[in-house]
Design a protein around this motif. Structure first.
Motif, PDB file in Angstrom:
ATOM      1  N   PRO A 127       0.781  -1.241   0.000  1.00  0.00           N
ATOM      2  CA  PRO A 127       0.000   0.000   0.000  1.00  0.00           C
ATOM      3  C   PRO A 127       0.809   1.287   0.000  1.00  0.00           C
ATOM      4  O   PRO A 127       0.251   2.357  -0.242  1.00  0.00           O
ATOM      5  CB  PRO A 127      -0.827  -0.125   1.287  1.00  0.00           C
ATOM      6  N   PHE A 128       2.135   1.226   0.286  1.00  0.00           N
ATOM      7  CA  PHE A 128       2.913   2.453   0.390  1.00  0.00           C
ATOM      8  C   PHE A 128       4.074   2.429  -0.601  1.00  0.00           C
ATOM      9  O   PHE A 128       4.422   1.378  -1.155  1.00  0.00           O
ATOM     10  CB  PHE A 128       3.406   2.648   1.819  1.00  0.00           C
TER      11      PHE A 128
ATOM     12  N   ARG B 158      -0.146   9.280   8.799  1.00  0.00           N
ATOM     13  CA  ARG B 158      -1.034   9.238   7.641  1.00  0.00           C
ATOM     14  C   ARG B 158      -2.412   8.752   8.088  1.00  0.00           C
ATOM     15  O   ARG B 158      -2.528   7.709   8.739  1.00  0.00           O
ATOM     16  CB  ARG B 158      -0.453   8.292   6.597  1.00  0.00           C
TER      17      ARG B 158
ATOM     18  N   GLN C 146      -5.154   6.879   7.114  1.00  0.00           N
ATOM     19  CA  GLN C 146      -5.501   5.934   6.068  1.00  0.00           C
ATOM     20  C   GLN C 146      -6.889   5.348   6.315  1.00  0.00           C
ATOM     21  O   GLN C 146      -7.130   4.737   7.354  1.00  0.00           O
ATOM     22  CB  GLN C 146      -4.485   4.789   6.004  1.00  0.00           C
TER      23      GLN C 146
ATOM     24  N   LEU D  70      -7.437  -1.193   2.015  1.00  0.00           N
ATOM     25  CA  LEU D  70      -7.212   0.235   2.186  1.00  0.00           C
ATOM     26  C   LEU D  70      -7.919   0.979   1.062  1.00  0.00           C
ATOM     27  O   LEU D  70      -7.859   0.568  -0.100  1.00  0.00           O
ATOM     28  CB  LEU D  70      -5.715   0.546   2.154  1.00  0.00           C
TER      29      LEU D  70
ATOM     30  N   ASP E  66      -8.224   3.165  -1.769  1.00  0.00           N
ATOM     31  CA  ASP E  66      -7.136   3.555  -2.662  1.00  0.00           C
ATOM     32  C   ASP E  66      -7.287   4.975  -3.180  1.00  0.00           C
ATOM     33  O   ASP E  66      -6.296   5.638  -3.491  1.00  0.00           O
ATOM     34  CB  ASP E  66      -7.074   2.572  -3.840  1.00  0.00           C
TER      35      ASP E  66
ATOM     36  N   ASN F 271     -11.187  10.287   3.142  1.00  0.00           N
ATOM     37  CA  ASN F 271      -9.869   9.741   2.819  1.00  0.00           C
ATOM     38  C   ASN F 271      -9.152  10.729   1.912  1.00  0.00           C
ATOM     39  O   ASN F 271      -9.522  10.909   0.755  1.00  0.00           O
ATOM     40  CB  ASN F 271      -9.966   8.387   2.120  1.00  0.00           C
TER      41      ASN F 271
ATOM     42  N   PRO G 203      -5.277  11.133   1.963  1.00  0.00           N
ATOM     43  CA  PRO G 203      -3.833  11.068   2.211  1.00  0.00           C
ATOM     44  C   PRO G 203      -3.083  11.591   0.988  1.00  0.00           C
ATOM     45  O   PRO G 203      -3.681  12.100   0.039  1.00  0.00           O
ATOM     46  CB  PRO G 203      -3.595   9.574   2.422  1.00  0.00           C
TER      47      PRO G 203
END
Length: 391
Positions: free
Chosen positions: A243-244, A339, A341, A349, A351, A366, A368
Motif C-alpha cells: 500500500p505504500f 497518515r 488511512q 485500504l 485507494d 480519505n 492522504p
C-alpha cells in the motif's frame, strides 16, 4: 450567500474554505489545535507530486496532475517557496524493470511528463544513485506546505477562522446544522468535514455511519548528514502489492535531505513517537475487523516495517539500495508524520480519495498523499458537492 462551517484547518480544509469564500459563501473554519496545518499538512515530505502512481481516471490521478499545476501557480503568485526539481524513480535490479515500464505507461495515461532513461543517463541527474534504469519525472516539485496554509489563511481575511475550537457535537437544524464547540454553537447552512485523522469520528458525530474507518500509520523519517549524495528526489519502484511507496530520498528547500518514510501502525491517532499512546485509539483499532484482515495479508511486511523502525542499520540499508554510499552513520532521526488511512471492514485500504455527502453535509473521509498537492482541486470538487447538498 450560504454560510458554511468547515471542520479542520489543514491544507484541505483551508483550501475548501478559500474556494467557498471565492464563490461568495460565508465561511467559519474550526481547528482544534493552536495553529493551522498541525498534523498531516505540517508533517509531510513537502513534495508536489506529479500524479504518475495513481489509477488513470481516479480522483487521485486527476486531482494530482491538475493540482501539480495549480499548486505551483498558487505558490508563485503568493510568494511561497517552491522548486520544480523533478525526480528519479529507479529500478535497482532487472527484476524491477517490468514494473518501471508499467509505471511509465501509467504516467503517459495520466498525462504526466516522464521518460525512461538508462543507468548512465540517471547518473547525470544523480551521480551517486545505483540503478539499471530509471524514470525521469520532470514536473515533481518541492514546496513549503505550511507556508501555503499561511497564504490560504491570508486569503480568508474577513472570515471567521477559529483555532483551539474542537467540535464537541453536531446536530441537524431546520435549515442547516449546529456545531457545538467549547466556545459556543456555530450555526450554518452546511457542514464540510476535512478533519483528516479525526474525519470518521466527526462524521459519526454528524449522524453518519461512514463506510471506512481511519487507521493511523506513522511514517518515520531520518535526515541524511551527507547532503552531497542527493541532488533532488530519488524514489524506488513501488511494489503494486503493497500500500505504500517505500523509503525514498528528498532534498528539501533548505538543502537538507530527508530519508523515508517507513510505515508502522501508530498507537495514537496523532502519535508521532512510539511512546505516544492512547488506550481509546488503540482499542478502536483492535476492535475494527479490518485491522486483523490487513495484518494477516501483510504480516511479513508489517514485521519488516517495525524492525526497520527500531533499527537505524536496517533503515540505512534500505536507503543504500538507492544510494550505496549511505551508511548507518550518515542518518539521524527526524520528525515523523502520521497518515490518516481509510480502511474498509474487509481489511482493504481505500485507494482513492473518498468523499461522502448527506443533506447539508460533505465529509472528506480519505485524503492522504497526494491530497496536499491536489488540495486546490479537491476544494473545487468539495465546493461543488456543498452547493448540491444545500440546494
Amino acid at each position: 450567500m450560504a454560510q458554511v462551517v468547515v471542520v479542520g484547518g489543514g491544507i484541505v480544509g483551508l483550501a475548501v474554505a478559500r474556494e467557498l469564500a471565492a464563490r461568495g459563501d460565508g465561511v467559519t473554519v474550526l481547528e482544534k489545535e493552536r495553529h493551522w496545518g498541525a498534523h498531516q499538512t505540517g508533517h509531510n515530505s513537502n513534495v508536489v507530486h506529479a500524479g504518475l502512481y495513481y489509477k488513470p481516471g481516479s480522483l487521485k490521478a486527476r486531482m494530482s496532475v491538475a493540482g501539480n499545476a495549480s499548486m505551483i501557480a498558487f505558490a508563485r503568485e503568493h510568494g511561497v517557496p517552491v522548486e520544480v526539481c523533478g525526480k528519479l524513480v529507479v529500478a535497482t535490479s532487472t527484476g524491477e524493470l517490468p514494473r518501471l515500464h508499467d509505471l511509465a505507461a501509467r504516467a503517459e495515461a495520466n498525462g504526466v511528463p516522464a521518460k525512461l532513461i538508462s543507468a548512465t543517463e540517471a547518473l547525470e541527474y544523480e551521480p551517486h544513485v545505483s540503478c539499471v534504469a530509471a524514470l525521469r519525472v520532470e514536473s515533481t516539485g518541492i514546496i513549503d506546505f505550511k507556508a501555503v496554509c499561511a497564504a490560504l489563511v491570508r486569503e480568508l481575511d474577513g472570515h471567521d477562522l477559529r483555532l483551539q475550537s474542537p467540535v464537541v457535537a453536531i446536530r441537524s437544524a431546520p435549515a442547516g446544522v449546529e456545531v457545538l464547540t467549547p466556545q459556543g454553537v456555530v450555526r450554518a447552512d452546511a457542514l464540510v468535514n476535512c478533519a483528516g485523522l479525526q474525519s470518521d469520528r466527526v462524521a459519526r458525530l454528524a449522524g453518519l455511519s461512514p463506510k471506512a474507518t481511519i487507521v493511523p500509520f506513522r511514517g518515520e523519517y531520518y535526515e541524511l548528514t551527507r547532503t552531497d549524495l542527493v541532488r533532488g528526489l530519488i524514489y524506488p519502484v513501488p511494489d503494486p502489492t503493497l500500500p505504500f511507496l517505500g523509503v525514498h530520498l528528498t532534498r528539501m528547500l533548505d538543502g537538507s535531505v530527508h530519508a523515508g518514510p517507513n510505515a508502522v501502525l501508530a498507537l495514537r491517532r496523532e502519535g508521532y513517537r512510539w511512546r505516544d499512546f492512547s488506550f481509546g485509539d488503540v482499542a478502536d483499532v483492535v476492535r475494527f475487523p479490518g485491522t486483523w484482515k490487513l495484518a494477516r495479508k501483510y504480516a511479513r511486511t508489517g514485521v519488516d516495517e517495525v524492525l526497520r523502525s527500531l533499527s537505524r542499520k536496517r533503515f540505512a540499508a534500505s536507503l543504500a539500495r538507492l544510494v550505496p554510499e549511505v551508511t548507518e552513520a550518515d542518518i539521524v532521526r527526524a520528525e515523523a508524520g502520521v497518515r490518516a488511512q481509510a480502511m474498509l471492514p474487509d481489511g482493504s485500504l481505500v485507494d482513492d480519495f473518498l468523499v461522502e455527502s448527506a443533506p447539508r453535509q460533505v465529509h472528506v473521509l480519505n485524503a492522504p498523499s497526494p491530497a496536499a498537492t491536489g488540495s486546490l482541486e479537491i476544494a473545487k470538487h468539495v465546493a461543488d458537492l456543498t452547493r448540491s447538498v444545500i440546494e
